[in-house]
Design a protein around this motif. Structure first.
Motif, short mmCIF file in Angstrom:
data_model
loop_
_atom_site.label_atom_id
_atom_site.label_comp_id
_atom_site.label_asym_id
_atom_site.label_seq_id
_atom_site.Cartn_x
_atom_site.Cartn_y
_atom_site.Cartn_z
N LYS A 1 49.65 50.15 24.39
CA LYS A 1 48.27 50.08 23.93
C LYS A 1 47.50 49.23 24.93
O LYS A 1 48.09 48.65 25.85
CB LYS A 1 48.21 49.46 22.53
N LEU A 2 46.19 49.18 24.76
CA LEU A 2 45.40 48.31 25.63
C LEU A 2 45.86 46.87 25.44
O LEU A 2 45.90 46.38 24.31
CB LEU A 2 43.91 48.42 25.31
N PRO A 3 46.23 46.19 26.51
CA PRO A 3 46.70 44.80 26.37
C PRO A 3 45.53 43.85 26.13
O PRO A 3 44.40 44.13 26.52
CB PRO A 3 47.37 44.53 27.72
N GLU A 4 45.83 42.72 25.50
CA GLU A 4 44.81 41.69 25.27
C GLU A 4 44.38 41.06 26.59
O GLU A 4 43.24 40.62 26.73
CB GLU A 4 45.35 40.60 24.33
N GLN A 5 45.30 40.98 27.55
CA GLN A 5 44.99 40.38 28.85
C GLN A 5 45.73 41.12 29.96
O GLN A 5 46.85 41.58 29.75
CB GLN A 5 45.39 38.90 28.83
N VAL A 6 45.08 41.23 31.12
CA VAL A 6 45.73 41.79 32.30
C VAL A 6 45.56 40.82 33.46
O VAL A 6 44.50 40.24 33.63
CB VAL A 6 45.19 43.20 32.69
N LYS A 7 46.64 40.66 34.22
CA LYS A 7 46.62 39.76 35.37
C LYS A 7 47.02 40.53 36.62
O LYS A 7 48.01 41.25 36.62
CB LYS A 7 47.58 38.59 35.15
N ASP A 8 46.23 40.36 37.67
CA ASP A 8 46.46 40.98 38.98
C ASP A 8 46.59 42.49 38.94
O ASP A 8 47.33 43.09 39.71
CB ASP A 8 47.68 40.35 39.66
N VAL A 9 45.86 43.12 38.02
CA VAL A 9 45.77 44.58 37.98
C VAL A 9 44.40 44.99 38.51
O VAL A 9 44.27 45.94 39.26
CB VAL A 9 45.99 45.12 36.55
N LEU A 10 43.40 44.24 38.12
CA LEU A 10 42.01 44.45 38.56
C LEU A 10 41.61 43.33 39.50
O LEU A 10 42.19 42.26 39.46
CB LEU A 10 41.05 44.36 37.37
N LYS A 11 40.59 43.59 40.27
CA LYS A 11 39.97 42.54 41.07
C LYS A 11 38.52 42.43 40.61
O LYS A 11 37.84 43.44 40.44
CB LYS A 11 40.04 42.86 42.56
N CYS A 12 38.04 41.22 40.42
CA CYS A 12 36.66 41.02 39.99
C CYS A 12 35.73 41.40 41.12
O CYS A 12 35.92 41.00 42.26
CB CYS A 12 36.44 39.57 39.58
N LYS A 13 34.72 42.19 40.79
CA LYS A 13 33.78 42.68 41.81
C LYS A 13 32.53 41.80 41.91
O LYS A 13 31.66 42.05 42.71
CB LYS A 13 33.38 44.12 41.48
N ASN A 14 32.45 40.75 41.10
CA ASN A 14 31.32 39.83 41.16
C ASN A 14 31.46 38.96 42.41
O ASN A 14 32.40 38.18 42.54
CB ASN A 14 31.30 38.95 39.90
N PRO A 15 30.52 39.07 43.36
CA PRO A 15 30.64 38.30 44.61
C PRO A 15 30.55 36.79 44.39
O PRO A 15 31.01 36.02 45.24
CB PRO A 15 29.48 38.80 45.46
N ARG A 16 30.03 36.36 43.25
CA ARG A 16 29.92 34.91 42.97
C ARG A 16 31.13 34.36 42.22
O ARG A 16 31.21 33.16 42.00
CB ARG A 16 28.64 34.63 42.17
N CYS A 17 32.03 35.24 41.81
CA CYS A 17 33.23 34.80 41.08
C CYS A 17 34.12 33.97 41.99
O CYS A 17 34.25 34.25 43.19
CB CYS A 17 33.99 36.01 40.54
N ILE A 18 34.77 32.98 41.42
CA ILE A 18 35.67 32.13 42.20
C ILE A 18 36.80 32.94 42.84
O ILE A 18 37.30 32.58 43.90
CB ILE A 18 36.22 30.96 41.37
N SER B 1 36.49 35.70 44.27
CA SER B 1 35.98 36.28 45.52
C SER B 1 35.95 35.23 46.63
O SER B 1 35.98 35.57 47.81
CB SER B 1 34.56 36.83 45.33
N LEU B 2 35.88 33.96 46.24
CA LEU B 2 35.74 32.88 47.21
C LEU B 2 37.07 32.20 47.55
O LEU B 2 37.28 31.79 48.68
CB LEU B 2 34.76 31.82 46.67
N GLU B 3 37.92 32.08 46.58
CA GLU B 3 39.20 31.38 46.75
C GLU B 3 40.35 32.38 46.84
O GLU B 3 40.40 33.33 46.09
CB GLU B 3 39.46 30.45 45.55
N ARG B 4 41.27 32.12 47.72
CA ARG B 4 42.47 32.95 47.81
C ARG B 4 43.52 32.42 46.85
O ARG B 4 43.44 31.30 46.39
CB ARG B 4 43.04 32.91 49.23
N ASP B 5 44.51 33.23 46.58
CA ASP B 5 45.66 32.84 45.76
C ASP B 5 45.30 32.49 44.32
O ASP B 5 46.03 31.75 43.67
CB ASP B 5 46.43 31.67 46.40
N ILE B 6 44.19 32.99 43.81
CA ILE B 6 43.86 32.84 42.40
C ILE B 6 44.23 34.15 41.71
O ILE B 6 43.88 35.22 42.19
CB ILE B 6 42.36 32.53 42.20
#
Length: 144
Positions: free
Chosen positions: A91-108, A110-115
């Motif tokens: 089913k749709l999971p409550e949380q996903v990690k490292d499957v999507l990448k945030c496309k907001n250029p101001r998101c941390i 996008s600025l920090e590596r290894d997050i």
């Protein structure tokens, strides 16, 4: 008639929406597999009309939350001695990690590596997720 032999020990990923099988096949890195794998596309399905199936003649680790995000209708069949010993409905999971990448250029992310890119489900009917850092919204490809 197409004949794909049964597998002795491994995993069958069934009930994949037609057309998504190749995406899941690639996500799992199965092109580089040194064991038998089969991607069956557009197989007949009573539930969907057509479906894709992936057969893996090996036991591998699967990220069930990632697979549930990619297609929540998937069924995972664990095979041993040519028999289904466990069936997992996703089913749709409550949380996903490292499957999507945030496309907001101001998101941390996008600025920090290894997050770790992390998203939480905010609306299961539309399959909408929000970035855990900036609340940027993303919809899953297939709705649950």
């Amino acid at each position: 008639m197409l004949n794909i032999n049964s597998i002795k020990k491994g995993i069958v990923i069934d009930h994949i929406h037609a057309g998504l099988g190749i995406k899941i096949f690639d996500y799992l890195g199965l092109r580089e597999a040194d064991y038998t794998v089969a991607l069956i596309m557009n197989a007949q399905s009573k539930k969907f009309g057509k479906k894709d199936i992936i057969k893996i003649e090996n036991v591998i680790d699967l990220d069930l939350s990632a697979l549930g995000f990619l297609d929540p209708s998937i069924t995972i069949n664990i095979i041993d001695d040519e028999k289904i010993v466990k069936k997992i409905n996703l089913k749709l999971p409550e949380q996903v990690k490292d499957v999507l990448k945030c496309k907001n250029p101001r998101c941390i992310t996008s600025l920090e590596r290894d997050i770790v890119h992390s998203f939480s489900l905010v609306d299961k009917h539309t399959g909408t997720y929000a970035c855990d850092y900036c609340d940027h919204m993303v919809e899953s490809h297939v709705r649950g």
